[in-house]
Enzyme design. Structure first.
Site, PDB file in Angstrom:
ATOM      1  N   ARG A  91       9.303 -26.272   7.837  1.00 34.03           N
ATOM      2  CA  ARG A  91       8.216 -26.556   6.907  1.00 34.03           C
ATOM      3  C   ARG A  91       7.610 -27.922   7.219  1.00 34.03           C
ATOM      4  NH1 ARG A  91      10.005 -27.902   2.678  1.00 34.03           N
ATOM      5  NH2 ARG A  91      12.233 -27.607   3.024  1.00 34.03           N
ATOM      6  N   TYR A 230       5.757 -20.366  10.777  1.00 34.22           N
ATOM      7  CA  TYR A 230       7.176 -20.507  10.477  1.00 34.22           C
ATOM      8  C   TYR A 230       7.541 -20.365   8.998  1.00 34.22           C
ATOM      9  CZ  TYR A 230      11.963 -21.702  11.241  1.00 34.22           C
ATOM     10  OH  TYR A 230      13.319 -21.620  11.307  1.00 34.22           O
ATOM     11  N   GLY A 232       8.831 -20.906   5.529  1.00 34.76           N
ATOM     12  CA  GLY A 232       8.196 -21.281   4.277  1.00 34.76           C
ATOM     13  C   GLY A 232       6.705 -21.597   4.399  1.00 34.76           C
ATOM     14  N   LYS A 239       8.387 -19.919  -0.754  1.00 26.79           N
ATOM     15  CA  LYS A 239       8.282 -21.251  -1.339  1.00 26.79           C
ATOM     16  C   LYS A 239       6.919 -21.467  -2.000  1.00 26.79           C
ATOM     17  CE  LYS A 239      12.466 -22.205  -0.511  1.00 26.79           C
ATOM     18  NZ  LYS A 239      13.072 -22.697   0.653  1.00 26.79           N
ATOM     19  N   HIS A 259      14.865 -23.670  -7.093  1.00 24.03           N
ATOM     20  CA  HIS A 259      15.395 -23.553  -5.728  1.00 24.03           C
ATOM     21  C   HIS A 259      16.915 -23.421  -5.824  1.00 24.03           C
ATOM     22  CE1 HIS A 259      15.597 -25.532  -1.441  1.00 24.03           C
ATOM     23  NE2 HIS A 259      15.560 -24.226  -1.362  1.00 24.03           N
ATOM     24  N   SER A 281      17.404 -28.053   0.740  1.00 23.94           N
ATOM     25  CA  SER A 281      17.349 -27.193   1.924  1.00 23.94           C
ATOM     26  C   SER A 281      18.481 -27.528   2.894  1.00 23.94           C
ATOM     27  CB  SER A 281      16.006 -27.369   2.621  1.00 23.94           C
ATOM     28  OG  SER A 281      14.966 -27.049   1.732  1.00 23.94           O
ATOM     29  N   CYS A 283      21.674 -27.276   2.525  1.00 22.98           N
ATOM     30  CA  CYS A 283      22.800 -27.978   1.901  1.00 22.98           C
ATOM     31  C   CYS A 283      23.819 -27.030   1.291  1.00 22.98           C
ATOM     32  CB  CYS A 283      22.299 -28.967   0.858  1.00 22.98           C
ATOM     33  SG  CYS A 283      21.481 -30.386   1.597  1.00 22.98           S
ATOM     34  N   LYS A 285      23.384 -23.485  -0.035  1.00 19.87           N
ATOM     35  CA  LYS A 285      23.137 -22.406  -1.000  1.00 19.87           C
ATOM     36  C   LYS A 285      23.580 -21.056  -0.448  1.00 19.87           C
ATOM     37  CE  LYS A 285      18.768 -23.257  -1.639  1.00 19.87           C
ATOM     38  NZ  LYS A 285      18.751 -24.468  -0.777  1.00 19.87           N
ATOM     39  N   ASN A 287      25.687 -20.402   1.795  1.00 17.39           N
ATOM     40  CA  ASN A 287      27.146 -20.366   1.905  1.00 17.39           C
ATOM     41  C   ASN A 287      27.817 -20.126   0.557  1.00 17.39           C
ATOM     42  OD1 ASN A 287      28.407 -21.266   4.738  1.00 17.39           O
ATOM     43  ND2 ASN A 287      26.335 -22.057   4.512  1.00 17.39           N
ATOM     44  N   ASP A 306      18.394 -18.397  -2.600  1.00 21.43           N
ATOM     45  CA  ASP A 306      17.399 -19.462  -2.408  1.00 21.43           C
ATOM     46  C   ASP A 306      16.500 -19.727  -3.617  1.00 21.43           C
ATOM     47  OD1 ASP A 306      16.399 -21.397  -0.447  1.00 21.43           O
ATOM     48  OD2 ASP A 306      14.544 -20.246  -0.435  1.00 21.43           O
ATOM     49  N   ASN A 396      17.328 -25.740  12.885  1.00 19.82           N
ATOM     50  CA  ASN A 396      16.757 -24.975  11.762  1.00 19.82           C
ATOM     51  C   ASN A 396      16.492 -23.522  12.174  1.00 19.82           C
ATOM     52  OD1 ASN A 396      15.828 -24.740   9.050  1.00 19.82           O
ATOM     53  ND2 ASN A 396      13.700 -24.889   9.741  1.00 19.82           N
ATOM     54  N   ARG A 398      17.054 -19.572  12.197  1.00 20.22           N
ATOM     55  CA  ARG A 398      17.335 -18.806  10.976  1.00 20.22           C
ATOM     56  C   ARG A 398      17.462 -17.324  11.253  1.00 20.22           C
ATOM     57  NH1 ARG A 398      16.609 -21.590   5.643  1.00 20.22           N
ATOM     58  NH2 ARG A 398      16.295 -23.750   6.242  1.00 20.22           N
ATOM     59  N   ASN A 525      35.495 -24.041  -1.767  1.00 20.46           N
ATOM     60  CA  ASN A 525      34.669 -24.427  -2.917  1.00 20.46           C
ATOM     61  C   ASN A 525      34.985 -23.565  -4.138  1.00 20.46           C
ATOM     62  OD1 ASN A 525      33.476 -26.441  -1.390  1.00 20.46           O
ATOM     63  ND2 ASN A 525      31.783 -25.128  -0.711  1.00 20.46           N
TER      64      ASN A 525
HETATM   65  P1  GTP Z   1      17.872 -23.396   2.719  1.00 22.93           P
HETATM   66  O1  GTP Z   1      17.855 -21.979   3.176  1.00 22.93           O
HETATM   67  O2  GTP Z   1      17.243 -24.344   3.718  1.00 22.93           O
HETATM   68  O3  GTP Z   1      17.309 -23.618   1.352  1.00 22.93           O
HETATM   69  O4  GTP Z   1      19.393 -23.907   2.770  1.00 22.93           O
HETATM   70  P2  GTP Z   1      20.781 -23.523   2.087  1.00 22.93           P
HETATM   71  O5  GTP Z   1      21.027 -24.469   0.955  1.00 22.93           O
HETATM   72  O6  GTP Z   1      20.883 -22.079   1.811  1.00 22.93           O
HETATM   73  O7  GTP Z   1      21.784 -23.951   3.246  1.00 22.93           O
HETATM   74  P3  GTP Z   1      23.005 -23.192   3.936  1.00 22.93           P
HETATM   75  O8  GTP Z   1      23.948 -22.542   2.969  1.00 22.93           O
HETATM   76  O9  GTP Z   1      22.475 -22.301   4.973  1.00 22.93           O
HETATM   77  O10 GTP Z   1      23.802 -24.402   4.604  1.00 22.93           O
HETATM   78  C1  GTP Z   1      23.285 -25.184   5.610  1.00 22.93           C
HETATM   79  C2  GTP Z   1      24.364 -25.928   6.350  1.00 22.93           C
HETATM   80  O11 GTP Z   1      25.312 -26.508   5.460  1.00 22.93           O
HETATM   81  C3  GTP Z   1      25.146 -25.044   7.314  1.00 22.93           C
HETATM   82  O12 GTP Z   1      25.188 -25.669   8.573  1.00 22.93           O
HETATM   83  C4  GTP Z   1      26.500 -24.961   6.708  1.00 22.93           C
HETATM   84  O13 GTP Z   1      27.496 -24.818   7.676  1.00 22.93           O
HETATM   85  C5  GTP Z   1      26.626 -26.260   5.920  1.00 22.93           C
HETATM   86  N1  GTP Z   1      27.537 -26.087   4.749  1.00 22.93           N
HETATM   87  C6  GTP Z   1      27.412 -25.166   3.773  1.00 22.93           C
HETATM   88  N2  GTP Z   1      28.433 -25.258   2.875  1.00 22.93           N
HETATM   89  C7  GTP Z   1      29.210 -26.293   3.310  1.00 22.93           C
HETATM   90  C8  GTP Z   1      30.425 -26.886   2.806  1.00 22.93           C
HETATM   91  O14 GTP Z   1      30.997 -26.491   1.787  1.00 22.93           O
HETATM   92  N3  GTP Z   1      30.912 -27.936   3.518  1.00 22.93           N
HETATM   93  C9  GTP Z   1      30.307 -28.402   4.652  1.00 22.93           C
HETATM   94  N4  GTP Z   1      30.858 -29.430   5.290  1.00 22.93           N
HETATM   95  N5  GTP Z   1      29.170 -27.845   5.163  1.00 22.93           N
HETATM   96  C10 GTP Z   1      28.634 -26.816   4.503  1.00 22.93           C
HETATM   97  C1  SPV Z   2      14.110 -24.264   2.846  1.00 22.66           C
HETATM   98  O1  SPV Z   2      13.647 -25.075   3.659  1.00 22.66           O
HETATM   99  O2  SPV Z   2      14.524 -24.617   1.715  1.00 22.66           O
HETATM  100  C2  SPV Z   2      14.222 -22.838   3.204  1.00 22.66           C
HETATM  101  C3  SPV Z   2      13.559 -22.388   4.430  1.00 22.66           C
HETATM  102  O3  SPV Z   2      14.816 -22.071   2.470  1.00 22.66           O
HETATM  103  S1  SPV Z   2      11.866 -22.137   4.194  1.00 22.66           S
HETATM  104  O4  SPV Z   2      11.663 -20.760   3.732  1.00 22.66           O
HETATM  105  O5  SPV Z   2      11.234 -22.337   5.510  1.00 22.66           O
HETATM  106  O6  SPV Z   2      11.341 -23.052   3.213  1.00 22.66           O
HETATM  107 MN    MN Z   3      15.381 -23.068   0.541  1.00 16.65          MN
END
Ligand code: GTP
Ligand code: SPV
Ligand code: MN
Length: 615
Positions: A91, A230, A232, A239, A259, A281, A283, A285, A287, A306, A396, A398, A525
């Protein structure tokens, strides 16, 4: 218009004509499509019907045109790899605008644009921008088609990749067009990659433009996106609509667009709880949405990863839906040891973007396996070996996959669920404990408003830099963020306090002085969720601290986890001096809102300072 202007000789040729619905709604839709076509001048118009056969034909054409690579069906049936232009990988927040009538309604966290001036600019860049290309008309529904909390819209786009992605991420097709024909309100979204083709000009794999505009008109409920293909920036239902525009609709109608991920947690007694969590983003979610608890007896069902729309119900509880139909998830770091549910979800029917290609026609990214394959083609299409000294997949990169493919998707994932807890989190190497419970809704809103996180690769900017990301909504709130804080407070005031979800702050990313993560994260977690649920049920006491309620270490379920006691203590340590500094930074942050931060949050900040002084 009467359907395609000229039919290309492709697999798609038997699709694309305009559905024969009639009515004032249909007339308005057709008039709008004609207007956009007159401006952008596509070679042909294709109305998406949402059928499986149409989607198959679209993908077949994209493969034939070299836009995507078909993966080896032996390993990854029905799956494709797209490689974006190296400049179009995330984004672009600096090019994202809120064009509200009043500047104050956008600022200070958004880029504001004068709506009239922006219309003129966009009329300029969109003029002829689809020349030589197909303009697809994509009717979509966020939430089940016709569902009580659902909203519908239409995206016109000249990107087949966007069409395929929207087809996974939302519900598209004739059923939505029918609702529009029958008079349902809908949101207008216009997308062009900004790369018109001259007569006979050869197309590139990923057309886009260096000049980009991601523009939202909250007053007329419109989105105009130019120059990027790309995520978002291009899947406008996500978004742009479901957060930026929907947050404005929610402000006016008394609901919230967030979000957040959404899960159902089932404890060993079989009792179910619903938890939503806002993390910035990349961080965690996705997972947490797909959590496999490491503690015995617990189960998690996935509802969304998301976006969550939340509406106060007549019973006084907050009801939530996931408006999306798929996951657009971060690939790197997704592997058997971190998120086995995602790995299983991705068995097939997936579009991968900017990951690496294996010689056997499957995909790979950092973290999928512990060891990298000896040879790969990297995300830019270049030969790669572990000695190359650069990541094979873009940070990034996906996957885009249907929610229904998730092995632990809740059977009723398209329905609304009542929330028991809301979590706020971010990446914080220091200060923020593994988990803190808010003392009440107002304190929880304060915690949400102060979230800061180390930058990730999900948006342009320097990775690792700490920035404020209140409610994980900094890039996604479609109106003045201080008013948004006020909206959260108002939702709380209108609800019965004993029916509101409890609010917690979590941080999986705290590091020791040696730089390593103190907490194992991922499946572990669940141990934090366990404590949260026992707090909700009033089964364990908590320890008051200046920043909120902390667990007693003996109440954490650490069964089967070996971890140094020092690390555990460090995870919960609250240093008053560092927190006074945090409070200073919060004061500075609040000061950027020209006195608009609600008084209740200013009092929370003052109370925090007072408690820290006494500590
Ligand atoms: P968006 O789709 O961008 O909104 O992101 P999201 O919040 O869904 O992020 P996602 O769950 O894909 O996590 C992104 C990164 O964080 C990955 O590289 C994961 O490996 C890492 N991650 C997720 N959960 C944990 C955790 O509990 N500990 C650590 N150390 N890393 C984590
Ligand atoms: C984010 O960046 O929070 C995402 C990916 O979930 S995107 O859809 O590109 O915004
Ligand atoms: Mn997101």
């Amino acid at each position: 218009n009467t359907g395609p202007i000229s039919r290309p000789l492709t697999a798609l040729r038997e699709f694309g004509s305009r559905p024969a619905y009639t009515g004032a709604g249909m007339d308005a839709l057709v008039a709008w499509v004609d207007e956009i076509a007159a401006l952008t001048q596509p070679a042909r118009i294709h109305w998406i019907d949402g059928s499986r056969a149409e989607n198959d034909a679209l993908l077949r054409d994209m493969v034939a045109e070299g836009k995507i690579i078909k993966l080896n069906p032996e390993w990854r049936p029905g799956s494709y790899l797209a490689r974006s232009a190296p400049s179009d990988v995330a984004r672009t927040e600096a090019r994202t605008f809120i064009a509200s009538a009043r500047e104050e309604d956008a600022g200070p966290t958004n880029n504001w644009a004068d709506p009239a001036e922006m219309r003129e600019t966009l009329n300029g860049v969109f003029a002829g921008s689809m020349r030589g290309r197909t303009m697809y008309v994509v009717p979509f529904s966020m939430g089940a088609v016709g569902g009580p909390l659902s909203h519908i819209g239409v995206q016109v786009t000249d990107s087949a990749y966007a069409v395929a992605s929207i087809g996974i991420m939302t519900r598209v097709g004739d059923a939505v067009t029918k609702l529009i024909a029958d008079g349902a309100p809908w949101v207008k979204t216009v997308h062009s990659v900004g790369a018109p083709l001259a007569e006979g000009e050869q197309d590139v794999a990923w057309p886009c433009n260096d000049e980009k505009y991601i523009v939202h008109y909250p007053d007329t409920l419109e989105v105009w996106s130019y120059g990027s293909g790309y995520g978002g920036n291009a899947i406008l239902a996500k978004k742009c609509f479901a957060l930026r525009i929907a947050s404005v609709i929610g402000r006016d109608e008394g609901w919230m667009a967030e979000h957040m991920l959404l899960i159902r947690v089932i404890d060993p007694r079989g009792k179910a709880y619903h938890v939503a969590a806002a993390f910035p983003s990349a961080c965690g979610k996705t997972n947490l949405a797909m959590l496999r608890p490491t503690i015995p007896g617990w189960r998690v069902e996935t509802l969304g990863d998301d976006i969550v729309w939340i509406r106060p119900g007549e019973d006084g509880r907050l009801w939530a839906i996931n408006p999306e139909a798929g996951f657009f998830g971060v690939a790197p770091g997704t592997g058997e040891s971190t998120n086995v549910t995602a790995v299983e979800t991705l068995w097939g029917n997936t579009i991968f973007t900017n990951v690496a290609l294996r010689p056997d026609g499957d995909v790979w990214w950092e973290g999928l396996t512990d060891e990298a394959p000896a040879e790969l083609t990297d995300w830019e299409g270049n030969p790669w070996t572990p000695a190359s000294g650069r990541p094979a997949a873009h940070p990034n990169s996906r996957f885009t996959v249907a929610a229904s493919q998730c092995p632990q998707i809740a059977p009723d994932w398209e329905d609304a669920v009542p929330l028991d807890a809301i979590l706020f989190g971010g990446r914080r190497a220091t200060n923020v404990p593994l988990v803190v419970e808010a003392t009440d809704w107002t304190h929880g809103v304060f915690l949400g408003s102060t979230i800061s996180s180390e930058r990730t690769a999900a948006a342009e900017g320097t990775v690792g830099e700490l920035r404020r990301d209140p409610f994980a909504m900094l890039p996604f709130c479609g109106y003045n963020m201080a008013d948004y804080f006020g909206h959260w407070l108002k939702i709380g005031q209108q609800s019965r306090f004993d029916r509101l979800p409890r609010i917690f702050q979590v941080n999986w990313f705290r590091r020791g002085s040696d730089g390593r993560f103190l907490w194992p994260g991922f499946g572990d977690n669940s141990r934090v969720i366990d404590w949260i649920i026992r707090r909700i049920d009033g089964e364990v006491p908590a320890v008051d601290s200046p920043i909120g309620r902390l667990p007693r270490l003996q109440d954490l379920n650490l069964f089967g986890l070996t971890m140094p006691t020092e690390d555990l203590e460090e995870l919960f340590s609250v240093d008053p001096a560092s927190w006074q500094h945090e409070a200073d930074l919060t004061e500075e942050f609040y000061a950027t809102f020209d006195g608009k931060v609600p008084a209740a949050l200013q009092s929370e900040l003052a109370a925090l300072r007072y408690r820290l002084q006494k500590a």
